[in-house]
Design a protein around this motif. Structure first.
Motif, PDB file in Angstrom:
ATOM      1  N   VAL A 157       0.988  -1.154   0.148  1.00  0.00           N
ATOM      2  CA  VAL A 157       0.047  -0.386  -0.028  1.00  0.00           C
ATOM      3  C   VAL A 157       1.069   1.379  -0.364  1.00  0.00           C
ATOM      4  O   VAL A 157       0.261   2.239  -0.930  1.00  0.00           O
ATOM      5  CB  VAL A 157      -1.273  -0.395   1.160  1.00  0.00           C
ATOM      6  N   LEU A 200       2.104   3.107  -3.498  1.00  0.00           N
ATOM      7  CA  LEU A 200       0.689   3.582  -4.174  1.00  0.00           C
ATOM      8  C   LEU A 200       0.890   4.909  -3.937  1.00  0.00           C
ATOM      9  O   LEU A 200       1.091   5.650  -3.138  1.00  0.00           O
ATOM     10  CB  LEU A 200      -1.107   3.054  -3.953  1.00  0.00           C
ATOM     11  N   HIS A 246      -6.402 -10.046 -12.386  1.00  0.00           N
ATOM     12  CA  HIS A 246      -5.529  -9.123 -13.598  1.00  0.00           C
ATOM     13  C   HIS A 246      -6.316  -9.555 -14.769  1.00  0.00           C
ATOM     14  O   HIS A 246      -5.607 -10.448 -15.385  1.00  0.00           O
ATOM     15  CB  HIS A 246      -5.004  -7.985 -13.256  1.00  0.00           C
ATOM     16  N   PRO A 269      -5.480  -3.904  -7.803  1.00  0.00           N
ATOM     17  CA  PRO A 269      -5.227  -2.874  -6.998  1.00  0.00           C
ATOM     18  C   PRO A 269      -6.762  -2.307  -5.675  1.00  0.00           C
ATOM     19  O   PRO A 269      -6.421  -2.240  -4.505  1.00  0.00           O
ATOM     20  CB  PRO A 269      -4.926  -1.434  -7.310  1.00  0.00           C
ATOM     21  N   HIS A 270      -7.690  -3.309  -6.014  1.00  0.00           N
ATOM     22  CA  HIS A 270      -8.946  -3.185  -5.332  1.00  0.00           C
ATOM     23  C   HIS A 270      -8.662  -4.563  -3.957  1.00  0.00           C
ATOM     24  O   HIS A 270      -9.247  -3.755  -2.884  1.00  0.00           O
ATOM     25  CB  HIS A 270     -10.526  -3.544  -6.228  1.00  0.00           C
ATOM     26  N   ILE A 302      -5.818  -4.904  -2.807  1.00  0.00           N
ATOM     27  CA  ILE A 302      -4.573  -4.196  -2.212  1.00  0.00           C
ATOM     28  C   ILE A 302      -5.560  -3.235  -1.302  1.00  0.00           C
ATOM     29  O   ILE A 302      -5.017  -3.079   0.191  1.00  0.00           O
ATOM     30  CB  ILE A 302      -3.412  -3.505  -3.096  1.00  0.00           C
ATOM     31  N   ILE A 336      -8.881   2.454  -2.829  1.00  0.00           N
ATOM     32  CA  ILE A 336      -9.351   3.163  -4.016  1.00  0.00           C
ATOM     33  C   ILE A 336     -10.510   2.862  -5.015  1.00  0.00           C
ATOM     34  O   ILE A 336     -11.347   1.876  -4.658  1.00  0.00           O
ATOM     35  CB  ILE A 336      -8.110   2.494  -5.060  1.00  0.00           C
ATOM     36  N   LEU A 361      -8.117   2.724 -10.379  1.00  0.00           N
ATOM     37  CA  LEU A 361      -7.746   1.605 -10.794  1.00  0.00           C
ATOM     38  C   LEU A 361      -6.790   1.044 -10.962  1.00  0.00           C
ATOM     39  O   LEU A 361      -5.707   0.854 -11.181  1.00  0.00           O
ATOM     40  CB  LEU A 361      -8.931   0.858 -10.779  1.00  0.00           C
ATOM     41  N   ALA A 389      -3.783   2.741 -10.077  1.00  0.00           N
ATOM     42  CA  ALA A 389      -2.869   2.003  -9.258  1.00  0.00           C
ATOM     43  C   ALA A 389      -2.585   0.613 -10.018  1.00  0.00           C
ATOM     44  O   ALA A 389      -1.578   0.340  -9.386  1.00  0.00           O
ATOM     45  CB  ALA A 389      -4.321   1.289  -8.251  1.00  0.00           C
ATOM     46  N   HIS A 390      -2.944   0.166 -10.341  1.00  0.00           N
ATOM     47  CA  HIS A 390      -2.608  -1.320 -11.404  1.00  0.00           C
ATOM     48  C   HIS A 390      -1.157  -0.310 -12.101  1.00  0.00           C
ATOM     49  O   HIS A 390      -0.619  -1.720 -11.820  1.00  0.00           O
ATOM     50  CB  HIS A 390      -3.546  -1.649 -12.046  1.00  0.00           C
ATOM     51  N   SER A 436       0.877   1.538 -10.961  1.00  0.00           N
ATOM     52  CA  SER A 436       1.665   1.706  -9.851  1.00  0.00           C
ATOM     53  C   SER A 436       2.627   0.309  -9.571  1.00  0.00           C
ATOM     54  O   SER A 436       3.441   0.229  -9.599  1.00  0.00           O
ATOM     55  CB  SER A 436       1.053   2.423  -9.254  1.00  0.00           C
ATOM     56  N   LEU A 437       1.615  -0.646  -9.357  1.00  0.00           N
ATOM     57  CA  LEU A 437       1.813  -2.155  -8.992  1.00  0.00           C
ATOM     58  C   LEU A 437       2.226  -2.648 -10.170  1.00  0.00           C
ATOM     59  O   LEU A 437       3.370  -3.185  -9.487  1.00  0.00           O
ATOM     60  CB  LEU A 437       0.281  -3.191  -8.804  1.00  0.00           C
TER      61      LEU A 437
END
Length: 441
Positions: free
Chosen positions: A105, A108, A344, A363-364, A366, A370, A375, A378-379, A381-382
């Protein structure tokens, strides 16, 4: 996303699991145990796909007496071949045990948690307009185009579910009363009670891929599978050809029984149930009055079945694959479950738009804080920080075929055993799926 298949008293529900020790992946820099585990996974993957991918050959792995660490290139090769066998784009490396959910987390960007009321209400506009367009298409389409109109409308109404989903996670707007009202209204066309679903769904996020605790698609327990011929046959159909609509069983079983909720939840549950029953008592007669019984089927039932197709298959793809283990509570690791145990999956753009990116799902898991409209950021970034650990796919028939014909009965080492490996003489529905389902990725 939906309540688990979890009670033998409901014929088409999967059984309650008995916690037991589950297969554990070890970090890629561990000893030869990991080497043998990945080898067994690879062989198992090809075994499960026999007759489906005839041109693929198994890479033999020889057991050794002393631990031998695999090279990163060998591990990568195993995962690549498993990915191809299962219909994945990438199978992620096992996440090291010392990584915590907080560690992930903290990587992010802060802006992915920002609530934007304009973007939130834009999702409502998209869903309302696409649903209205769908109803218009149903009213004008000749009979041979009705399936296309139903597919569009069912997908559009799934967007209402995603809006209610954001409201339940308190990631729609800063006004919590507005969230509860919008969530309740968004769920009404689906006759889903908002508060009961919210309480059950919170458990899914707290116990993702935990045996007997998760509320989504759990593997079938061997003891219950063997307990009754009638139940066994029901499970074979439920986890096989009926699987794309089994969220209907979830809905019936999990959301209307007041006894399954805590005393401090019952009041809110009753309010949601009252809203749903009011919609049924007023909305359905109005539809029948205006369009007749055939109109009720055309305008409500068929799009509702389309929604449940997405509800079932989205949830199934998010956490089900031969290599994704379910673990008992004493072995469970939150970071591993949420990052390594979530998939994903890219769908065609029109589905992603109408369903507000619900399938950008890692990401949801994580962080549920969010919003759906953040999303994708965020994805990304992951992918930049944790990309080698992610399970990623683009929707394809091989992926669906793998899940529906392989991911059945829980096994602590293999994760799953297919029905037709246990009772081939009773598994005609699975044999049928293997023959008729396409196998291209």
């Amino acid at each position: 996303m939906a309540c688990r298949l979890a009670d033998s008293s409901f014929l088409f529900m999967g059984p309650r699991q008995t916690p037991s020790r589950s297969h554990r992946f070890t970090p890629h820099n561990s000893t030869g145990i990991c080497y043998l585990k990945w080898g067994s996974l690879l062989r198992r993957g090809f075994k499960h796909q026999q007759g489906l991918i005839s041109t693929r050959r198994t890479k033999s792995v020889q057991a050794v007496a002393t631990p031998v660490a695999p090279s990163s290139s060998e591990s990568a090769d195993y995962r690549k071949q498993l990915s191809e066998s299962y219909g994945f784009r990438q199978i992620g490396e096992p996440l090291p045990e010392n990584v915590t959910l907080k560690d992930i987390v903290n990587t992010l960007p802060k802006e992915v948690f920002d609530i934007d009321d304009v973007k939130a209400w834009k999702t409502v506009l998209v869903s309302a307009s696409s649903y209205a367009l769908g109803l218009f298409m149903i009213s004008k389409a000749p009979w041979y185009l009705l399936p296309l109109a139903w597919a569009w409308t069912g997908t559009a109404v799934t967007g209402f579910f995603v809006i209610g989903h954001d409201c339940a996670h308190k990631s729609f707007t800063r006004n919590k009363l507005v969230e509860d009202i919008v969530g309740t209204l968004a769920f009404l066309p689906l006759i889903y009670p908002y508060e009961p679903w919210r309480f059950k769904h919170d458990r899914h996020h707290a116990k993702t891929n935990m045996l007997s605790e998760d509320t989504a698609w759990l593997p079938v327990c061997r003891e219950e599978f063997d307990s009754s011929p009638v139940l066994r046959k029901a499970l074979i159909y439920a986890y096989g050809p009926f699987r794309p609509w089994m969220s209907i069983a979830h809905w019936l079983k999990c959301h209307f029984n007041l006894k399954t909720f805590r005393p401090n939840q019952v009041k809110r549950v009753k309010i949601s149930l009252a809203c749903v029953f009011a919609f049924i008592a007023i909305g359905w007669p109005l539809i029948v009055y205006k369009t007749g019984i055939v109109g009720w089927i055309k305008f409500w039932l068929m799009p509702w079945l389309g929604y449940h197709f997405w509800m079932s298959t989205f949830t199934m793809v998010h956490h089900t694959a031969p290599h994704i283990p379910f673990k008992s509570s004493d072995e469970w690791n939150a970071a591993q479950a949420q990052l390594n145990g979530t998939v994903h999956c890219n769908y065609p753009n029109w589905i992603e738009i109408l369903c507000h990116d619900i399938n950008v799902h890692i990401p949801h898991h994580i962080s549920t804080k969010i919003p759906s409209y953040n999303l994708r950021a965020a994805h990304q970034s992951l992918q930049e920080n944790w990309g080698k650990y992610l399970n990623e796919a683009t929707w394809n028939w091989r992926l669906m075929k793998t899940i529906m014909t392989v991911c059945h009965v829980y096994h602590k080492e293999q994760n799953y055993i297919a029905f037709d490996k246990l009772v081939p003489e009773e598994s005609q529905p699975i044999t049928f799926l293997k023959k008729v389902m396409p196998d291209y990725a």
